[in-house]
Design a protein around this motif. Structure first.
Motif, PDB file in Angstrom:
ATOM      1  N   ALA A   2      41.969  35.775  34.780  1.00 37.81           N
ATOM      2  CA  ALA A   2      42.078  37.158  35.219  1.00 37.81           C
ATOM      3  C   ALA A   2      42.610  38.047  34.101  1.00 37.81           C
ATOM      4  O   ALA A   2      43.509  37.655  33.365  1.00 37.81           O
ATOM      5  CB  ALA A   2      43.009  37.227  36.415  1.00 37.81           C
ATOM      6  N   HIS A   4      44.723  41.407  33.160  1.00 39.94           N
ATOM      7  CA  HIS A   4      45.768  42.204  33.793  1.00 39.94           C
ATOM      8  C   HIS A   4      46.405  43.122  32.763  1.00 39.94           C
ATOM      9  O   HIS A   4      46.247  42.935  31.561  1.00 39.94           O
ATOM     10  CB  HIS A   4      46.823  41.305  34.453  1.00 39.94           C
ATOM     11  N   TYR A  32      43.700  48.371  43.516  1.00 38.94           N
ATOM     12  CA  TYR A  32      43.933  47.245  42.607  1.00 38.94           C
ATOM     13  C   TYR A  32      45.000  46.322  43.184  1.00 38.94           C
ATOM     14  O   TYR A  32      45.898  46.763  43.900  1.00 38.94           O
ATOM     15  CB  TYR A  32      44.380  47.737  41.227  1.00 38.94           C
ATOM     16  N   SER A  33      44.913  45.043  42.833  1.00 36.66           N
ATOM     17  CA  SER A  33      45.922  44.071  43.228  1.00 36.66           C
ATOM     18  C   SER A  33      47.047  44.112  42.204  1.00 36.66           C
ATOM     19  O   SER A  33      46.801  43.977  41.003  1.00 36.66           O
ATOM     20  CB  SER A  33      45.291  42.672  43.262  1.00 36.66           C
ATOM     21  N   TRP A  34      48.267  44.331  42.659  1.00 37.92           N
ATOM     22  CA  TRP A  34      49.399  44.419  41.741  1.00 37.92           C
ATOM     23  C   TRP A  34      50.628  43.767  42.360  1.00 37.92           C
ATOM     24  O   TRP A  34      50.706  43.567  43.560  1.00 37.92           O
ATOM     25  CB  TRP A  34      49.695  45.864  41.349  1.00 37.92           C
ATOM     26  N   VAL A  44      49.183  44.577  37.018  1.00 41.47           N
ATOM     27  CA  VAL A  44      47.987  44.961  37.763  1.00 41.47           C
ATOM     28  C   VAL A  44      46.802  44.105  37.323  1.00 41.47           C
ATOM     29  O   VAL A  44      46.480  44.045  36.136  1.00 41.47           O
ATOM     30  CB  VAL A  44      47.653  46.451  37.518  1.00 41.47           C
ATOM     31  N   LYS A  45      46.155  43.465  38.273  1.00 42.20           N
ATOM     32  CA  LYS A  45      44.949  42.680  37.998  1.00 42.20           C
ATOM     33  C   LYS A  45      43.772  43.651  37.885  1.00 42.20           C
ATOM     34  O   LYS A  45      43.596  44.524  38.747  1.00 42.20           O
ATOM     35  CB  LYS A  45      44.712  41.688  39.136  1.00 42.20           C
ATOM     36  N   LYS A  94      53.539  35.621  42.881  1.00 46.98           N
ATOM     37  CA  LYS A  94      52.699  36.822  42.926  1.00 46.98           C
ATOM     38  C   LYS A  94      52.211  37.203  41.530  1.00 46.98           C
ATOM     39  O   LYS A  94      51.073  37.640  41.357  1.00 46.98           O
ATOM     40  CB  LYS A  94      53.477  37.976  43.559  1.00 46.98           C
ATOM     41  N   ARG A  98      48.098  37.265  39.914  1.00 46.13           N
ATOM     42  CA  ARG A  98      47.418  38.382  39.242  1.00 46.13           C
ATOM     43  C   ARG A  98      47.058  38.064  37.798  1.00 46.13           C
ATOM     44  O   ARG A  98      46.119  38.628  37.261  1.00 46.13           O
ATOM     45  CB  ARG A  98      48.288  39.634  39.269  1.00 46.13           C
ATOM     46  N   THR A  99      47.802  37.192  37.170  1.00 46.69           N
ATOM     47  CA  THR A  99      47.585  36.937  35.750  1.00 46.69           C
ATOM     48  C   THR A  99      46.776  35.684  35.480  1.00 46.69           C
ATOM     49  O   THR A  99      46.283  35.508  34.364  1.00 46.69           O
ATOM     50  CB  THR A  99      48.939  36.792  35.005  1.00 46.69           C
TER      51      THR A  99
END
Length: 103
Positions: A2, A4, A32-34, A44-45, A94, A98-99
């Motif tokens: 991913a 980010h 966004y997914s964060w 933030v992804k 979490k 994302r990362t």
């Protein structure tokens, strides 16, 4: 893996407009997914480099409208990598989500 970005801001206006300005900046991340490991720091992804530019421009627009009230920092887009520090276990989970980092 991913992609980010890391985004952090400081709002100098501590009282009357802090919540308003923080809300405007946070709204730039809508869709966004964060994860927020610190008070105004977001990981933030993003699906592509173009999304970094989109988010960056949204944030800059808010800052330019309030030039004396906000300081902003945005990292380059990153793939993988490991962050270090002292955070609760659920926050690390979490961040990894994302990362794409293994640990």
């Amino acid at each position: 893996m991913a992609l980010h970005i890391l985004i952090s801001w400081d709002i100098k206006e501590k009282e009357s407009r802090w919540s308003e300005l923080n809300g405007e900046l946070k709204a730039c991340l809508d869709g966004y997914s964060w994860v927020k490991p610190l008070a105004t720091t977001y990981i933030v992804k993003i699906p592509s480099l173009e999304h970094r530019q989109t988010i960056r421009q949204r944030l800059i627009d808010v800052c330019q409208a309030n030039p004396k009230d906000i300081n902003l920092l945005i990292s380059p887009a990153m793939e993988g990598g490991n962050y270090g520090g002292w955070l609760p276990k659920d926050v690390w989970e979490k961040i990894r989500a994302r990362t794409g980092s293994p640990k």
